[in-house]
Structures are given as structure tokens and as C-alpha cells.
Design an enzyme around this catalytic site. Structure first.
Site, short mmCIF file in Angstrom:
data_model
loop_
_atom_site.label_atom_id
_atom_site.label_comp_id
_atom_site.label_asym_id
_atom_site.label_seq_id
_atom_site.Cartn_x
_atom_site.Cartn_y
_atom_site.Cartn_z
N CYS A 87 0.88 -1.17 -0.19
CA CYS A 87 -0.03 -0.28 0.14
C CYS A 87 0.99 1.28 0.21
O CYS A 87 1.51 1.51 -0.94
CB CYS A 87 -0.94 0.01 1.32
SG CYS A 87 -2.30 1.15 1.04
N HIS A 195 -3.38 -5.90 0.88
CA HIS A 195 -2.78 -6.15 2.24
C HIS A 195 -2.67 -7.54 2.81
O HIS A 195 -3.26 -8.19 3.45
CB HIS A 195 -3.29 -5.38 3.46
CG HIS A 195 -3.21 -3.73 3.39
ND1 HIS A 195 -2.38 -3.14 4.05
CD2 HIS A 195 -4.04 -2.69 2.71
CE1 HIS A 195 -2.47 -1.69 3.86
NE2 HIS A 195 -3.37 -1.33 2.98
N GLU A 197 -0.58 -8.69 4.72
CA GLU A 197 -0.57 -8.88 6.60
C GLU A 197 -1.86 -8.94 7.17
O GLU A 197 -1.95 -9.23 8.43
CB GLU A 197 0.19 -7.87 7.21
CG GLU A 197 -0.34 -6.46 7.26
CD GLU A 197 -0.18 -5.62 5.60
OE1 GLU A 197 -0.87 -4.58 5.94
OE2 GLU A 197 -0.12 -6.18 4.82
#
Length: 227
Positions: A87, A195, A197
Site C-alpha cells: 500500500c 494488504h 498482512e
């Protein structure tokens, strides 16, 4: 053991998401590293998280490229070691010149936060070797400037060198050729807007992000990464 660095900038808000994905899910050594550090010696992989570095003043990542850590990051990348920008991290990597192109305002000029299906276009990288080619995975997005743009020459180069790693199934932001993630020509630096994560446990809605991190680990243990 593979030692990770998570670089934190003023305004980063996904740094601890990244940190705990490595610490709790991969169970590998990881340190939060200030953007004011001037050395990345001792680390095997660098992660640049999402957020709003320096408030995204001027444009996303434009001020972060002047952070004290940047010469060390460029040196680290030039040694062939893995660098992942997610990002805002992707935006920073384009601003500093480690990846081609730029990230612009979303097509509809609105912030988008939702899960998006991605297609794995290249599973022969240090970041994607745990995926299947053409596999559809669910990874969340959260951005207002995720519209990836590059000129025709750069796009052709990305295609010829198999640098387009992930594409959107539905292209929520208007990115050229549906691009969600790319690497540099050497394949050791990757940027992506979604994302991973945030997709490492079922309770989060998807575990599809885990394999990106285990791919890095597998590459390291297999001796694929440049020392």
C-alpha cells in the site's frame, strides 16, 4: 532464521499489522525499525508497511523518499535482498525509483476498503512460490490512491519480464492492466496495494496472505536469495 525489518514512518498505521504477522504467524525474528535509521545491516528482508507516511502531504510517499533510511534501503535492494512494500509502501517504492510507475487517485475518487479477489500471474518469484499460477486469492485493500499507472513502454517491459505478479479480478481502482502488484526486473523488490498482512488468520476473513510471507521464508531457506 530469517530476520525481518519493518520500517515505520510518521503516519504508518499498518506497521504493527506487519510486525505481528511475522512474529505471531511466521514466528520469525522481526524488529520495528525507525525511518531515521541509517543502516539495515543484520536484516535479511525489509517490509515497508501501509499508512500515510508524513501525512501523505504533497502526494503519497513523496516525503518518505527523503527519509534517512532510504540510502540504506536502496543499498539493501541493490544487494538482491527481498524488499516488500504494501500500500503506502508500494507508493514509497515507486517514489524512490525502486519500482516503475506511480500510484494515482482511485478512478472514482473515493477511498476503498474491502476484500478483493486477486489473480496470481507469476508464481515463480521469491514472494509467490507458495501459490499456484492463475490462483484466485482474497486479500483486503484499503486505499484512496491505489490506481497504478505506467506508460506503454513501461507496461510492455513489465509484461515481457514477467514483473506483473498480481492482478485484480474486478479492478476496483482503475489500475492499468488490472495491476495489483509488481516486482523490479531482478525480482527481489515487490510492491502491492492489497494488504497480505491483514489476511493471515481465518478470523480476519482470509489466510491467503500467509503464503506470501512463507514464500519469502522458503526462498531464503532454499538459498534462492542473494546474500
Amino acid at each position: 532464521m530469517l530476520k525481518f525489518a519493518v520500517i515505520s514512518f510518521p503516519g504508518s498505521n499498518c506497521d504493527y499489522d506487519m510486525y505481528y504477522a511475522i512474529k505471531d504467524i511466521l514466528k520469525e525474528p522481526v524488529e520495528m525499525v525507525s525511518c531515521d535509521t541509517e543502516s539495515l545491516d543484520g536484516f535479511d528482508a525489509v517490509l515497508i508497511p501501509g499508512g500515510f507516511s508524513y501525512g501523505d502531504y504533497l502526494r503519497s510517499g513523496a516525503i518518505a523518499k527523503f527519509a534517512k533510511v532510504m540510502p540504506a534501503l536502496i543499498k539493501f535492494a541493490n544487494l538482491g535482498k527481498p524488499v516488500l512494500g504494501v500500500c503506502n509502501g508500494f507508493q514509497i517504492l515507486t517514489e524512490v525509483g525502486l519500482l516503475p510507475g506511480s500510484l494515482q487517485n482511485n478512478r472514482d475518487m473515493q477511498f476503498i476498503s474491502e476484500y478483493e479477489p486477486l489473480i496470481v500471474q507469476n508464481n515463480k518469484t521469491i514472494f509467490t512460490n507458495e501459490y499456484e499460477k492463475a490462483e484466485s486469492i482474497m486479500i483486503p485493500i484499503a486505499h484512496g490512491e491505489g490506481n497504478y499507472y505506467c506508460n506503454e513502454t513501461e507496461l510492455e517491459s513489465l509484461k515481457q519480464n514477467h514483473q506483473i505478479i498480481f492482478t485484480y479480478e474486478n479492478n476496483p481502482n482503475g489500475s492499468v492492466s488490472d495491476i495489483a502488484g509488481i516486482t523490479n526486473k531482478n525480482g527481489n523488490v515487490m510492491g502491492m496495494m492489497p494488504h497480505p498482512e491483514r489476511a493471515v488468520e481465518k478470523i480476519l476473513g482470509s489466510e491467503d496472505g500467509v503464503r506470501l510471507f512463507t514464500s519469502i521464508l522458503k526462498s531464503f531457506k532454499g538459498g534462492i536469495l542473494v546474500e
